[in-house]
Design an enzyme around this catalytic site. Structure first.
Site, PDB file in Angstrom:
ATOM      1  N   GLU A 105       0.807  -1.225   0.000  1.00 36.27           N
ATOM      2  CA  GLU A 105       0.000   0.000   0.000  1.00 36.27           C
ATOM      3  C   GLU A 105       0.839   1.274   0.000  1.00 36.27           C
ATOM      4  O   GLU A 105       0.421   2.279  -0.570  1.00 36.27           O
ATOM      5  CB  GLU A 105      -0.981  -0.006   1.184  1.00 36.27           C
ATOM      6  CG  GLU A 105      -2.136  -0.995   1.032  1.00 36.27           C
ATOM      7  CD  GLU A 105      -1.768  -2.426   1.418  1.00 36.27           C
ATOM      8  OE1 GLU A 105      -0.654  -2.631   1.947  1.00 36.27           O
ATOM      9  OE2 GLU A 105      -2.589  -3.338   1.199  1.00 36.27           O
ATOM     10  N   HIS A 122     -11.275  -5.106   8.712  1.00 36.46           N
ATOM     11  CA  HIS A 122     -11.801  -5.003   7.344  1.00 36.46           C
ATOM     12  C   HIS A 122     -13.191  -4.359   7.323  1.00 36.46           C
ATOM     13  O   HIS A 122     -13.969  -4.596   6.400  1.00 36.46           O
ATOM     14  CB  HIS A 122     -11.891  -6.389   6.682  1.00 36.46           C
ATOM     15  CG  HIS A 122     -10.562  -6.982   6.338  1.00 36.46           C
ATOM     16  ND1 HIS A 122      -9.745  -7.552   7.280  1.00 36.46           N
ATOM     17  CD2 HIS A 122      -9.897  -7.093   5.161  1.00 36.46           C
ATOM     18  CE1 HIS A 122      -8.636  -7.993   6.702  1.00 36.46           C
ATOM     19  NE2 HIS A 122      -8.703  -7.737   5.411  1.00 36.46           N
TER      20      HIS A 122
END
Lengths: 333, 333
Positions: free
Chosen positions: B68, B137
Site C-alpha cells: 500500500e 476489514h
C-alpha cells in the site's frame, strides 16, 4: 544480479569535469553559508546540511535534464543546487520569505522546484522513493525517455516504503534509479547498529535489479556509475540500486550539533582527509583541465553569488497573513 | 448522454455503477489509469473492475503487489508528474499501511511546494461493516482523512452518486478519497449511461420534513430514510440530508434545514468519539445556535473495534431503530 564495484574506465570531457566541479563548490558554499545564516539566527527551524556528500548529487545530476525527476531527502539542498536550483530563491525559502521557491511554505525540509524536476526534499525518512517510483511510472506511461532518481540514505534503506518502491520499480521495469547515499549514519545511529549488512546494494538482488557500489567521495566514480544506471533506465532496462559510500561532516541536524556522543572527531577528520572537492581539484590540476587560479576564480564567483543571494533573501518580504490558506487546495477546475 | 436518453429507467447495482464510473473516466481521460491490488486480471475483489483490463489494456489497468505504501506513492508521484491516477485501496482499513503517503505526501505536497504541484489523484476505497469481516476489514475511518488539509473525502451513498462522484473526483485537481460502502454493493437504482458529475462538497436533501434534520453519511443515509417511515407513524416528519461529502462539508445545506426544523441529529457508522459527527455538531452550534430548540444529538457506533460475531455486529452498527430512538430522545418524547 550480483552487486559489482564500479571501476572507472574513462575520463569525462573537460567541460563535464568543470561542471561537476562547479556543482560541488556551489553546494558546499551554499551549505556552509546556510549553516552560518542559521547560527546568525536568519534561518528558523531545522537545517540538515549536505556538506561532505557533494560528489553524489553532482555526479548523478550531471546526467539529468529538467525533464528528469528526482526525489530528495531530509538533506535536500545539495540535490536542488545540483539540479539547477538558484541561490536567491533557495536562501529566500530557508529564510521563510515569500520570494522562496515554495513561497515560504516549505522551508529546508520541503524545498522543491517542479520546473527543475525536483519533487521536493522530504521531512519523512523514506518518503521520496515511492514518489520517484510513481514519477517513473508516469514517464513510462507517457512513453517519454525521462527518468526519475530517488535519493535516500542508509537510514531510509530500512523503511518499508523504500522496499515497496524498489520492488514495484523492478516489477514494472520503470526508468527509476535508486541512489543510496550511505553516509554511515541513520540520524545518530551508526550503520552497524541499524542494519546487519554493510552494503545496502546487497539488497538489490532481492528487488530484482542490479546493485552497484561506488566511492561517493569521488565525483568521477559517481558520474560514471550513475551514467550507466541512468542510461540503462532511459533505454528501458529498468531500475538500478546505486550505493554511494559517503560521509556527512556536520551532525544529522544543525551546525554545531547536539553534542551527542555517537562518533569521534578522529573519524570525522579521517573522512575530511578524503574530501571530494579537494581531491577533485587536485585531479583537475593534474589533468590540466583547470589551473589553481581558475579554480580560485570559480570559488570567488560562487562566493559573490552567495553574498548577493543572502542579501536578496534578507531584503525579501515575509509572506502576508492572507497567504496562509493559499494553496491548501487547487481551486482551478 | 444520448444513450441515457435512449434507455430511461435503466437500473444498476452500486458495484456496477462504480465500474461504469471508472470506465467513463478511462475513456475520457487519456492520462488516467487505475492501479491497485487485484484490479486487472481478477477485476477487483468486489468485481467493480470487471472488463477494464480487456477494454483498456495492461498499461492503464495495473495489478500491484500488496504494497500500500508503494501503491499510494505511485498515486502521489504519477499525479504530480502529469497523470490522473485512480488508486484502488481495497479496504479502507489499509490506510494504516500507507498513511504517510496519504497524510504527509499526497495531502500536503501542493501546500509545501507553495502551490506549484498539482495532484489530481482519486483513491477508491471500501469502508463499512456488516459482513462479519471483523475489526480490520470493516472500519469507517473517514474522520482520519477529513482531518487532513489538502484532502477531499466523499461518501457516495447510492449507485447514482457513486458513478457521478467517481467521475467528479477524477476531474478535480486535488487528491480525493471516494469512500465506498461494501454493504451497499448490491443496492440497485436508476443510473444513467454515459458521463455525468455529482458535485463534490454538496449535500443533498433526501426527504423533506419539518420536525428534525437528520444528517447522515454513506450507508447510514438508507437507515435514516428507513427511519423516516417509522417516525411518520408517530407523527414526526424528519428531513434527511445525505452529507455526500465529508471534506469539504456542506454546512450551508444543513444550517438551512435546521432553520426550518430547529433540531438536528447526525448519523454515521464510524465510532462516535472523534467521529465526524462531533465536528458537524460543533459547526451547527456555531452557525445555528439561535435556531436550535434541542441539543444536537448523534447516532454512531459505540467506542469499540468492529466485532466479528453477527450477533454483536448487528447491534454495533447504527440502524433505523437506533435512529428512531434517538429522534424521540431529541424531541423529548
Amino acid at each position: 544480479m550480483a552487486k559489482k564495484k564500479n571501476v572507472k574506465t574513462s575520463v569525462p570531457s573537460p567541460k563535464v569535469l568543470q561542471e561537476l566541479h562547479r556543482k560541488m563548490v556551489r553546494i558546499r558554499r551554499f551549505e556552509e553559508s546556510a549553516g552560518k545564516m542559521m547560527e546568525d539566527g536568519k534561518i528558523p527551524g531545522a537545517l540538515h546540511l549536505y556538506v561532505g556528500q557533494e560528489a553524489v548529487a553532482s555526479g548523478v545530476m550531471q546526467h539529468l535534464s529538467n525533464k528528469d525527476w528526482i526525489t530528495s531527502t531530509h538533506r535536500g539542498h545539495g540535490h536542488l543546487v545540483a539540479k539547477g536550483g538558484e541561490f536567491k530563491p533557495m536562501f529566500a525559502e530557508l529564510f521563510g520569505r515569500s520570494t522562496g521557491y515554495c513561497r515560504g511554505k516549505g522551508g529546508s525540509m520541503h524545498i522543491s522546484n517542479m520546473d527543475l524536476g525536483m519533487l521536493g526534499a522530504n521531512g519523512i525518512v523514506g518518503g521520496g522513493p515511492p514518489i520517484a517510483m510513481g514519477a517513473a511510472f508516469s514517464n513510462k506511461f507517457k512513453k517519454n525517455k525521462n527518468v526519475s532518481v530517488a535519493f535516500f540514505g542508509d537510514g531510509a534503506s530500512n523503511e518499508g516504503s523504500v522496499h515497496e518502491a524498489a520492488n514495484m520499480a523492478a516489477l514494472y521495469k520503470l526508468p527509476c534509479v535508486f541512489v543510496c547515499e550511505n553516509n554511515g549514519y541513520g540520524e545518530y545511529t551508526p550503520q552497524s547498529r541499524h542494519q546487519a549488512i554493510v552494503d545496502v546494494a546487497d539488497r538489490a538482488s532481492g528487488y530484482g535489479m542490479p546493485g552497484v557500489i561506488c566511492d561517493g567521495m569521488d565525483v568521477m566514480a559517481v558520474y560514471e556509475a550513475a551514467g550507466e544506471a541512468i542510461e540503462r533506465a532511459r533505454k528501458g532496462g529498468g531500475p538500478t540500486l546505486l550505493e554511494c559510500k559517503t560521509y556527512r561532516y556536520y551532525d544529522h541536524v544543525g551546525v554545531r550539533g547536539m553534542g551527542l556522543n555517537y562518533r569521534t572527531d578522529e573519524e570525522v577528520e579521517e573522512w575530511k582527509n578524503k574530501d571530494a572537492i579537494e581531491a577533485f581539484e587536485k585531479r583537475l590540476v593534474q589533468l590540466g583541465v583547470m589551473t589553481k587560479k581558475k579554480i580560485e576564480n570559480v570559488h570567488n564567483a560562487i562566493n559573490k553569488d552567495i553574498e548577493e543571494a543572502i542579501a536578496f533573501a534578507n531584503d525579501s518580504p515575509y509572506p502576508l497573513p492572507e497567504e496562509l490558506l493559499d494553496n491548501v487546495y487547487n481551486e482551478e477546475t | 448522454m444520448s444513450e441515457a436518453e435512449n434507455k430511461p429507467g435503466r437500473e444498476l447495482p452500486y458495484v456496477m455503477a462504480i465500474n461504469e464510473g471508472i470506465r467513463e473516466v478511462l475513456r475520457e481521460q487519456k492520462d488516467a489509469f487505475i492501479a491497485g491490488e487485484d484490479v486487472a486480471i481478477a477485476g477487483s475483489v468486489y468485481g467493480y473492475c470487471t472488463g477494464l483490463l480487456e477494454e483498456f489494456g495492461e498499461d492503464r489497468v495495473v495489478d500491484t503487489p500488496i504494497s500500500e505504501k508503494g501503491i499510494m506513492g505511485l498515486g502521489v508521484g504519477a499525479s504530480a508528474t502529469g497523470c490522473r491516477p485512480i488508486i484502488d485501496l481495497m479496504f479502507m482499513d489499509f490506510v494504516g499501511e500507507c498513511m504517510d503517503e496519504i497524510a504527509n505526501q499526497m495531502a500536503k505536497m501542493r501546500f509545501m511546494f507553495g502551490g506549484k504541484a498539482t495532484l489530481p489523484v482519486t483513491v477508491l476505497t471500501m469502508g463499512g461493516a456488516g459482513g462479519s469481516l471483523a475489526a480490520q476489514h470493516s472500519q469507517s475511518l473517514e474522520a482520519w482523512l477529513a482531518h487532513l488539509p489538502g484532502m477531499k473525502v466523499v461518501m457516495p451513498s447510492d449507485a447514482y452518486d457513486a458513478k457521478g462522484m467517481i467521475i467528479s473526483a477524477t476531474r478535480d485537481n486535488n487528491p480525493v478519497f471516494v469512500v465506498l460502502n461494501k454493504a451497499s454493493l448490491a443496492m440497485t437504482m436508476e443510473v444513467p449511461e454515459g458521463s455525468y458529475e455529482v458535485p463534490l462538497g454538496e449535500a443533498c436533501v433526501r426527504t423533506q420534513g419539518k420536525d428534525l434534520t437528520i444528517v447522515a453519511f454513506g450507508r447510514m443515509v438508507h437507515e435514516a430514510i428507513a427511519s423516516v417511515e417509522k417516525l411518520k407513524e408517530i407523527g414526526i416528519e424528519a428531513e434527511v440530508i445525505d452529507a455526500r461529502s465529508v471534506q469539504p462539508f456542506d454546512t450551508e445545506t444543513v444550517v438551512n434545514s435546521i432553520k426550518k426544523t430547529h433540531r438536528a441529529l447526525v448519523v454515521h457508522e464510524a465510532v462516535k468519539f472523534g467521529g465526524i459527527g462531533g465536528e458537524i455538531s460543533a459547526q451547527i452550534q456555531e452557525e445555528a445556535f439561535d435556531y436550535l430548540d434541542a441539543p444536537v444529538m448523534r447516532v454512531a457506533a459505540p467506542f469499540s473495534p468492529v466485532p466479528f460475531s453477527p450477533a454483536l455486529e448487528q447491534i454495533y452498527i447504527p440502524n433505523a431503530d437506533s435512529i428512531v430512538a434517538k429522534v424521540k430522545e431529541t424531541l423529548a418524547l
